[in-house]
Scaffold this motif. Structure first.
Motif, PDB file in Angstrom:
ATOM      1  N   GLU A  15       0.857  -1.343   0.004  1.00  0.00           N
ATOM      2  CA  GLU A  15      -0.277   0.070   0.010  1.00  0.00           C
ATOM      3  C   GLU A  15       0.976   1.338   0.103  1.00  0.00           C
ATOM      4  N   HIS A  16       1.993   1.297   0.776  1.00  0.00           N
ATOM      5  CA  HIS A  16       2.703   2.476   0.910  1.00  0.00           C
ATOM      6  C   HIS A  16       3.454   2.611  -0.282  1.00  0.00           C
ATOM      7  N   ALA A  17       4.003   1.585  -1.167  1.00  0.00           N
ATOM      8  CA  ALA A  17       4.890   1.678  -2.327  1.00  0.00           C
ATOM      9  C   ALA A  17       3.902   1.992  -3.462  1.00  0.00           C
ATOM     10  N   ALA A  18       2.461   1.763  -3.324  1.00  0.00           N
ATOM     11  CA  ALA A  18       1.580   2.191  -4.307  1.00  0.00           C
ATOM     12  C   ALA A  18       1.375   3.698  -4.059  1.00  0.00           C
ATOM     13  N   GLY A  19       1.378   4.020  -3.016  1.00  0.00           N
ATOM     14  CA  GLY A  19       0.985   5.518  -2.613  1.00  0.00           C
ATOM     15  C   GLY A  19       2.216   6.265  -2.996  1.00  0.00           C
ATOM     16  N   ALA A  20       3.506   5.719  -2.563  1.00  0.00           N
ATOM     17  CA  ALA A  20       4.588   6.746  -3.041  1.00  0.00           C
ATOM     18  C   ALA A  20       4.572   6.911  -4.512  1.00  0.00           C
ATOM     19  N   ALA A  40       6.683  -0.192 -13.428  1.00  0.00           N
ATOM     20  CA  ALA A  40       5.696  -0.233 -12.211  1.00  0.00           C
ATOM     21  C   ALA A  40       4.213  -0.530 -12.694  1.00  0.00           C
ATOM     22  N   LEU A  41       3.716  -0.148 -13.721  1.00  0.00           N
ATOM     23  CA  LEU A  41       2.562  -0.479 -14.325  1.00  0.00           C
ATOM     24  C   LEU A  41       1.890  -1.897 -14.168  1.00  0.00           C
ATOM     25  N   PRO A  42       2.766  -2.802 -14.612  1.00  0.00           N
ATOM     26  CA  PRO A  42       2.294  -4.108 -14.442  1.00  0.00           C
ATOM     27  C   PRO A  42       1.957  -4.660 -12.953  1.00  0.00           C
ATOM     28  N   PRO A  43       2.969  -4.433 -12.105  1.00  0.00           N
ATOM     29  CA  PRO A  43       2.807  -4.710 -10.856  1.00  0.00           C
ATOM     30  C   PRO A  43       1.556  -3.741 -10.048  1.00  0.00           C
ATOM     31  N   LEU A  44       1.173  -2.882 -10.553  1.00  0.00           N
ATOM     32  CA  LEU A  44       0.120  -2.293 -10.157  1.00  0.00           C
ATOM     33  C   LEU A  44      -1.232  -2.817 -10.556  1.00  0.00           C
ATOM     34  N   LEU A  45      -1.390  -2.931 -11.801  1.00  0.00           N
ATOM     35  CA  LEU A  45      -2.467  -3.621 -12.125  1.00  0.00           C
ATOM     36  C   LEU A  45      -2.403  -4.929 -11.391  1.00  0.00           C
ATOM     37  N   ALA A  46      -1.604  -5.882 -11.315  1.00  0.00           N
ATOM     38  CA  ALA A  46      -1.499  -7.024 -10.478  1.00  0.00           C
ATOM     39  C   ALA A  46      -2.123  -6.832  -9.203  1.00  0.00           C
ATOM     40  N   LEU A  47      -1.755  -5.785  -8.448  1.00  0.00           N
ATOM     41  CA  LEU A  47      -2.287  -5.409  -7.219  1.00  0.00           C
ATOM     42  C   LEU A  47      -4.034  -5.427  -7.162  1.00  0.00           C
ATOM     43  N   LEU A  48      -4.445  -4.831  -8.353  1.00  0.00           N
ATOM     44  CA  LEU A  48      -5.797  -4.627  -8.600  1.00  0.00           C
ATOM     45  C   LEU A  48      -6.439  -5.903  -8.875  1.00  0.00           C
ATOM     46  N   ALA A  66      -9.364   3.990   1.337  1.00  0.00           N
ATOM     47  CA  ALA A  66      -7.731   4.031   1.113  1.00  0.00           C
ATOM     48  C   ALA A  66      -7.559   2.420   1.151  1.00  0.00           C
ATOM     49  N   GLY A  67      -6.329   1.995   0.995  1.00  0.00           N
ATOM     50  CA  GLY A  67      -5.829   0.785   0.838  1.00  0.00           C
ATOM     51  C   GLY A  67      -5.052   0.397  -0.512  1.00  0.00           C
ATOM     52  N   VAL A  68      -4.692  -0.803  -0.335  1.00  0.00           N
ATOM     53  CA  VAL A  68      -3.792  -1.266  -1.530  1.00  0.00           C
ATOM     54  C   VAL A  68      -4.444  -1.068  -2.825  1.00  0.00           C
ATOM     55  N   ALA A  69      -5.611  -1.356  -3.156  1.00  0.00           N
ATOM     56  CA  ALA A  69      -6.117  -1.355  -4.483  1.00  0.00           C
ATOM     57  C   ALA A  69      -6.442   0.213  -4.916  1.00  0.00           C
ATOM     58  N   ALA A  70      -6.904   0.780  -3.877  1.00  0.00           N
ATOM     59  CA  ALA A  70      -7.013   2.470  -3.972  1.00  0.00           C
ATOM     60  C   ALA A  70      -5.667   3.145  -4.407  1.00  0.00           C
ATOM     61  N   ARG A  71      -4.773   2.631  -3.479  1.00  0.00           N
ATOM     62  CA  ARG A  71      -3.276   3.551  -3.769  1.00  0.00           C
ATOM     63  C   ARG A  71      -2.976   3.028  -5.323  1.00  0.00           C
ATOM     64  N   ALA A  72      -3.093   1.686  -5.726  1.00  0.00           N
ATOM     65  CA  ALA A  72      -2.627   1.201  -7.003  1.00  0.00           C
ATOM     66  C   ALA A  72      -3.356   1.884  -8.121  1.00  0.00           C
ATOM     67  N   ALA A  73      -4.709   1.981  -8.075  1.00  0.00           N
ATOM     68  CA  ALA A  73      -5.678   2.705  -8.935  1.00  0.00           C
ATOM     69  C   ALA A  73      -5.075   4.319  -8.981  1.00  0.00           C
ATOM     70  N   SER A  74      -4.922   4.826  -7.980  1.00  0.00           N
ATOM     71  CA  SER A  74      -4.420   6.244  -7.856  1.00  0.00           C
ATOM     72  C   SER A  74      -3.203   6.276  -8.538  1.00  0.00           C
ATOM     73  N   ALA A  75      -2.148   5.388  -8.381  1.00  0.00           N
ATOM     74  CA  ALA A  75      -1.014   5.530  -9.101  1.00  0.00           C
ATOM     75  C   ALA A  75      -1.268   5.428 -10.673  1.00  0.00           C
ATOM     76  N   LEU A  76      -1.913   4.454 -10.948  1.00  0.00           N
ATOM     77  CA  LEU A  76      -2.250   4.163 -12.469  1.00  0.00           C
ATOM     78  C   LEU A  76      -3.005   5.475 -12.976  1.00  0.00           C
ATOM     79  N   ALA A  77      -3.832   5.953 -12.302  1.00  0.00           N
ATOM     80  CA  ALA A  77      -4.626   7.234 -12.708  1.00  0.00           C
ATOM     81  C   ALA A  77      -3.537   8.141 -13.140  1.00  0.00           C
ATOM     82  N   LEU A  78      -2.576   8.690 -12.268  1.00  0.00           N
ATOM     83  CA  LEU A  78      -1.817   9.561 -12.340  1.00  0.00           C
ATOM     84  C   LEU A  78      -0.589   9.307 -13.371  1.00  0.00           C
TER      85      LEU A  78
END
Length: 117
Positions: A15-20, A40-48, A66-78
């Motif tokens: 969660e913290h890595a995805a948020g960072a 980073a994009l494939p591992p972020l998708l894998a989290l979802l 908040a949480g792993v999925a939310a942070r991963a989706a935010s990272a993917l969006a940005l």
């Protein structure tokens, strides 16, 4: 190290890595580009894709979305504000992954869907 934590860290570390990564991708195009260049994009998708369904989904999302999925989706969006990253997310099957996450209640996936479409 952040990208490695997405796949091998504890739930809190993921969660913290995805948020960072989301914070890094925010604001400057070259930072969003760097997130994609770091692969980073494939591992972020894998989290979802690992998101549980039903009552366990709330644990993944955490309180207030908040949480792993939310942070991963935010990272993917940005990160997907950078066109080559959006293309990579599409080519990795990200539209379906993001749509499924949105259906599971990860509202942050909506922004990512807009950016990759």
């Amino acid at each position: 190290p952040l990208v490695a934590l997405l796949g091998s860290g504890s739930a809190a570390a993921r969660e913290h890595a995805a948020g960072a990564l989301a914070n890094l991708a925010n604001g400057r195009p070259e930072h969003a580009e760097a997130v994609g260049a770091a692969k980073a994009l494939p591992p972020l998708l894998a989290l979802l894709q690992q998101a549980p369904e039903g009552k366990d989904a709330a644990a993944l999302r955490g309180c207030g979305g908040a949480g792993v999925a939310a942070r991963a989706a935010s990272a993917l969006a940005l990160a997907s504000l950078h066109a080559p990253n959006a293309a990579e997310v599409r080519s990795e099957g990200g539209v379906a992954v993001l749509a499924t996450a949105l259906g599971a209640g990860v509202s942050e996936a909506a922004a990512a869907l807009v950016n990759v479409s």
